[in-house]
Design an enzyme around this catalytic site. Sequence first.
Site, PDB file in Angstrom:
ATOM      1  N   HIS A  43      -4.830  -7.982  -3.981  1.00  0.00           N
ATOM      2  CA  HIS A  43      -4.855  -8.257  -5.284  1.00  0.00           C
ATOM      3  C   HIS A  43      -5.286  -7.248  -6.257  1.00  0.00           C
ATOM      4  CE1 HIS A  43      -7.261 -11.295  -8.277  1.00  0.00           C
ATOM      5  NE2 HIS A  43      -6.899 -10.404  -8.967  1.00  0.00           N
ATOM      6  N   GLU A  70      -1.738 -11.445  -5.525  1.00  0.00           N
ATOM      7  CA  GLU A  70      -2.642 -12.068  -6.585  1.00  0.00           C
ATOM      8  C   GLU A  70      -2.836 -11.144  -7.978  1.00  0.00           C
ATOM      9  OE1 GLU A  70      -5.262 -14.710  -3.225  1.00  0.00           O
ATOM     10  OE2 GLU A  70      -6.002 -12.933  -4.460  1.00  0.00           O
ATOM     11  N   HIS A 190     -11.429 -18.437  -1.571  1.00  0.00           N
ATOM     12  CA  HIS A 190     -12.670 -17.800  -2.199  1.00  0.00           C
ATOM     13  C   HIS A 190     -13.698 -18.303  -1.467  1.00  0.00           C
ATOM     14  CE1 HIS A 190     -14.111 -15.134  -5.554  1.00  0.00           C
ATOM     15  NE2 HIS A 190     -15.232 -15.827  -5.380  1.00  0.00           N
TER      16      HIS A 190
END
Length: 237
Positions: A43, A70, A190
């Site tokens: 990410h 991401e 997450h």
Amino acid sequence: MTKLSVNINKIATLRNSRGGNVPNLLKVAEDIQEFGAEGITIHPRPDERHIRYQDAYDLKPIVTTEYNIEGNPIPKFMELVLAVKPTQVTLVPDSIDQITSNAGWDTITHQSYLQEVIAEFKSSGIRTSIFIDTDLKLIEAAAKTGADRIELYTEQFASEYEKGNTDAVQPYAKAAVLAHELGLGINAGHDLSLENIQFFKQNIPNLAEVSIGHALISESLYLGLQNVVNMYLHRLQ
């Protein structure tokens, strides 16, 4: 079996803290795949405080499993993804200075924008996923964007599960059922950890992939990276 994609942002954070190349991000990605993980997630953020944009290019020949990038589809990010052509791009509505992701997309308000972005990625053969909360109206709107998958934002589940509230998984299960009915694949991520991943997996139908970074790397400090990857794989069977 649900696939495990390991987010290696924290490895990059550790590397960057000393300014050298220890730990070697590419070697770690290579090893994680050797240990059995079915994907690598990164990410990159605009300030490059952990994953650098160059890392995304350098990892391309290293990642022989699934490569997931991401981020918020700002022009610089879109340019990177279209050049690298990972297996999957996961769209996350992060602000530029955000420490970590803390909300999913409002797929109703941003539907036309997401449709445009997703169409561009899909035209290059990149699978698309939308980071999203469990609101069923948002799931319905996500299906209209042209996305291939959604990624359920699981922080609320993880927080409630830690308190002993197992019913917290129900909104995620309902969201997954609807998404599947609408033709969307289901990812999740997450704050998923060794403590909650097996319960989550057992209660979410058609869960294709989980992306885990912070917990997995933290647990590996005590238990060892190879051991932890295999512990996750066992729980996801």
